[in-house]
Write a protein that holds these residues in place. Structure first.
Motif, mmCIF file in Angstrom:
data_model
loop_
_atom_site.group_PDB
_atom_site.id
_atom_site.type_symbol
_atom_site.label_atom_id
_atom_site.label_comp_id
_atom_site.label_asym_id
_atom_site.label_seq_id
_atom_site.Cartn_x
_atom_site.Cartn_y
_atom_site.Cartn_z
ATOM 1 N N VAL A 106 0.868 -1.171 0.000
ATOM 2 C CA VAL A 106 0.000 0.000 0.000
ATOM 3 C C VAL A 106 0.910 1.227 0.000
ATOM 4 C CG1 VAL A 106 -1.816 1.253 1.212
ATOM 5 C CG2 VAL A 106 -1.796 -1.249 1.247
ATOM 6 N N GLN A 107 0.745 2.087 -0.994
ATOM 7 C CA GLN A 107 1.570 3.285 -1.135
ATOM 8 C C GLN A 107 1.110 4.371 -0.173
ATOM 9 O OE1 GLN A 107 4.238 3.128 -3.166
ATOM 10 N NE2 GLN A 107 3.606 1.026 -3.568
ATOM 11 N N ASN A 108 1.867 5.453 -0.104
ATOM 12 C CA ASN A 108 1.539 6.563 0.805
ATOM 13 C C ASN A 108 0.196 7.214 0.503
ATOM 14 O OD1 ASN A 108 3.850 6.256 2.320
ATOM 15 N ND2 ASN A 108 5.027 7.712 1.093
ATOM 16 N N ASP A 109 -0.248 7.142 -0.740
ATOM 17 C CA ASP A 109 -1.535 7.743 -1.091
ATOM 18 C C ASP A 109 -2.714 6.787 -0.897
ATOM 19 O OD1 ASP A 109 -0.964 6.027 -3.170
ATOM 20 O OD2 ASP A 109 -1.342 7.492 -4.756
ATOM 21 N N GLY A 110 -2.464 5.596 -0.348
ATOM 22 C CA GLY A 110 -3.534 4.634 -0.069
ATOM 23 C C GLY A 110 -3.901 3.755 -1.237
ATOM 24 N N THR A 111 -3.063 3.713 -2.261
ATOM 25 C CA THR A 111 -3.322 2.873 -3.423
ATOM 26 C C THR A 111 -2.344 1.711 -3.454
ATOM 27 O OG1 THR A 111 -1.856 4.140 -4.870
ATOM 28 C CG2 THR A 111 -4.183 4.825 -4.786
ATOM 29 N N ALA A 112 -2.723 0.673 -4.203
ATOM 30 C CA ALA A 112 -1.850 -0.476 -4.429
ATOM 31 C C ALA A 112 -2.040 -0.922 -5.867
ATOM 32 C CB ALA A 112 -2.183 -1.614 -3.462
ATOM 33 N N THR A 113 -0.979 -1.410 -6.488
ATOM 34 C CA THR A 113 -1.032 -1.832 -7.885
ATOM 35 C C THR A 113 -1.053 -3.351 -7.941
ATOM 36 O OG1 THR A 113 0.211 0.139 -8.508
ATOM 37 C CG2 THR A 113 0.080 -1.640 -10.130
ATOM 38 N N PHE A 114 -2.142 -3.900 -8.488
ATOM 39 C CA PHE A 114 -2.343 -5.339 -8.568
ATOM 40 C C PHE A 114 -2.140 -5.810 -9.992
ATOM 41 C CE2 PHE A 114 -4.805 -3.813 -5.015
ATOM 42 C CZ PHE A 114 -4.526 -4.739 -4.019
ATOM 43 N N PRO A 115 -1.595 -7.020 -10.177
ATOM 44 C CA PRO A 115 -1.430 -7.564 -11.525
ATOM 45 C C PRO A 115 -2.784 -7.698 -12.221
ATOM 46 C CG PRO A 115 -0.264 -8.917 -9.914
ATOM 47 C CD PRO A 115 -1.075 -7.922 -9.157
ATOM 48 N N ALA A 116 -2.876 -7.275 -13.445
ATOM 49 C CA ALA A 116 -4.054 -7.340 -14.312
ATOM 50 C C ALA A 116 -5.179 -6.399 -13.890
ATOM 51 C CB ALA A 116 -4.607 -8.769 -14.404
ATOM 52 N N LEU A 117 -5.088 -5.763 -12.731
ATOM 53 C CA LEU A 117 -6.130 -4.833 -12.295
ATOM 54 C C LEU A 117 -5.654 -3.394 -12.308
ATOM 55 C CD1 LEU A 117 -7.669 -6.693 -9.222
ATOM 56 C CD2 LEU A 117 -8.428 -6.724 -11.596
ATOM 57 N N GLY A 118 -4.359 -3.213 -12.172
ATOM 58 C CA GLY A 118 -3.804 -1.872 -12.110
ATOM 59 C C GLY A 118 -3.882 -1.291 -10.711
ATOM 60 N N ARG A 119 -3.896 0.028 -10.650
ATOM 61 C CA ARG A 119 -3.874 0.732 -9.363
ATOM 62 C C ARG A 119 -5.296 0.873 -8.815
ATOM 63 N NH1 ARG A 119 0.113 5.455 -8.763
ATOM 64 N NH2 ARG A 119 1.088 4.134 -7.236
ATOM 65 N N LEU A 120 -5.468 0.402 -7.558
ATOM 66 C CA LEU A 120 -6.757 0.496 -6.877
ATOM 67 C C LEU A 120 -6.582 1.256 -5.568
ATOM 68 C CD1 LEU A 120 -8.079 -3.173 -7.209
ATOM 69 C CD2 LEU A 120 -8.692 -1.206 -8.606
ATOM 70 N N SER A 121 -7.591 2.011 -5.183
ATOM 71 C CA SER A 121 -7.581 2.707 -3.902
ATOM 72 C C SER A 121 -8.027 1.732 -2.819
ATOM 73 C CB SER A 121 -8.518 3.909 -3.954
ATOM 74 O OG SER A 121 -8.536 4.557 -2.706
ATOM 75 N N VAL A 122 -7.121 1.392 -1.899
ATOM 76 C CA VAL A 122 -7.416 0.410 -0.858
ATOM 77 C C VAL A 122 -7.233 0.976 0.544
ATOM 78 C CG1 VAL A 122 -6.848 -1.558 -2.328
ATOM 79 C CG2 VAL A 122 -5.066 -0.512 -0.934
ATOM 80 N N GLY A 123 -6.843 2.232 0.671
ATOM 81 C CA GLY A 123 -6.597 2.834 1.980
ATOM 82 C C GLY A 123 -7.862 2.894 2.815
ATOM 83 N N GLY A 124 -7.796 2.444 4.059
ATOM 84 C CA GLY A 124 -8.926 2.494 4.978
ATOM 85 C C GLY A 124 -9.884 1.327 4.873
ATOM 86 N N LEU A 125 -9.621 0.359 3.989
ATOM 87 C CA LEU A 125 -10.493 -0.804 3.865
ATOM 88 C C LEU A 125 -10.135 -1.854 4.904
ATOM 89 C CD1 LEU A 125 -10.590 -1.372 0.000
ATOM 90 C CD2 LEU A 125 -12.307 -0.261 1.424
ATOM 91 N N THR A 126 -11.142 -2.548 5.420
ATOM 92 C CA THR A 126 -10.877 -3.691 6.293
ATOM 93 C C THR A 126 -10.460 -4.864 5.411
ATOM 94 O OG1 THR A 126 -13.145 -4.482 6.180
ATOM 95 C CG2 THR A 126 -12.602 -2.937 7.972
ATOM 96 N N ALA A 127 -9.967 -5.921 6.025
ATOM 97 C CA ALA A 127 -9.533 -7.092 5.262
ATOM 98 C C ALA A 127 -10.700 -7.713 4.508
ATOM 99 C CB ALA A 127 -8.884 -8.112 6.191
ATOM 100 N N ASP A 128 -11.883 -7.755 5.112
ATOM 101 C CA ASP A 128 -13.057 -8.312 4.428
ATOM 102 C C ASP A 128 -13.469 -7.453 3.238
ATOM 103 O OD1 ASP A 128 -13.178 -10.407 6.204
ATOM 104 O OD2 ASP A 128 -14.650 -9.439 7.507
ATOM 105 N N SER A 129 -13.454 -6.125 3.414
ATOM 106 C CA SER A 129 -13.812 -5.228 2.309
ATOM 107 C C SER A 129 -12.799 -5.322 1.183
ATOM 108 C CB SER A 129 -13.888 -3.788 2.812
ATOM 109 O OG SER A 129 -14.866 -3.659 3.799
ATOM 110 N N LEU A 130 -11.530 -5.434 1.532
ATOM 111 C CA LEU A 130 -10.479 -5.584 0.528
ATOM 112 C C LEU A 130 -10.662 -6.874 -0.253
ATOM 113 C CD1 LEU A 130 -7.750 -4.669 -0.695
ATOM 114 C CD2 LEU A 130 -6.658 -5.930 1.158
#
Length: 115
Positions: free
Chosen positions: A63-87
Motif C-alpha cells: 500500500v503506497q503513501n496515497d492509499g493505493t496499491a497496484t495489482f497484476p491485471a487490475l492496475g492501481r486500486l484505492s485500498v486505503g482504509g479498507l478492512t480485510a473483508d472489504s479488501l
C-alpha cells in the motif's frame, strides 16, 4: 466418611491466589487517535493476494503513501482504509470481471518494527 484434606487444600490454594492478585488494575495509556483503526489498510501495509489457479495474478503488493496499491491485471486500486473483508470483496469483484468464478484470497500483512 470423606477426608477434610482436599477441602482444606482447595481453600488454602484459593486464599493463596487471592493474596497474589493485584488490588488495582495496571495503568494503560490511551490509544492515539491516528491508530484507532488497527484493522484497516494503511500506507506501508503488505497485501498477499492468491488467485486460484492463476499464479501470475497472485503475489504481494504494498500500500503506497496515497492509499493505493497496484495489482497484476487490475492496475492501481484505492485500498486505503479498507478492512480485510472489504479488501477481499473488492478484489473478488474486480478479478471476476476478468476470470469467471475464481476464488480470491487477500491477506493483510502489517510489518512490525522489532527493537
Amino acid at each position: 466418611m470423606r477426608s477434610p484434606r482436599p477441602a482444606r487444600a482447595f481453600a488454602g490454594a484459593l486464599l493463596l491466589a487471592a493474596a497474589c492478585s493485584r488490588a488495582t488494575p495496571p495503568n494503560v495509556a490511551p490509544i492515539p487517535q491516528d491508530q484507532m483503526r488497527p484493522w484497516t489498510t494503511q500506507p506501508g501495509d503488505q497485501i498477499r493476494v492468491r488467485v486460484w489457479r492463476e499464479p501470475e495474478l497472485s503475489g504481494e503488493v504494498f500500500v503506497q503513501n496515497d492509499g493505493t496499491a497496484t495489482f497484476p491485471a487490475l492496475g492501481r486500486l484505492s485500498v486505503g482504509g479498507l478492512t480485510a473483508d472489504s479488501l477481499n470483496a473488492l478484489l473478488l469483484v474486480r478479478f471476476r470481471e476478468r476470470i469467471v468464478d475464481t476464488p480470491v484470497d487477500a491477506v493483510l500483512i502489517r510489518p512490525l518494527p522489532v527493537i
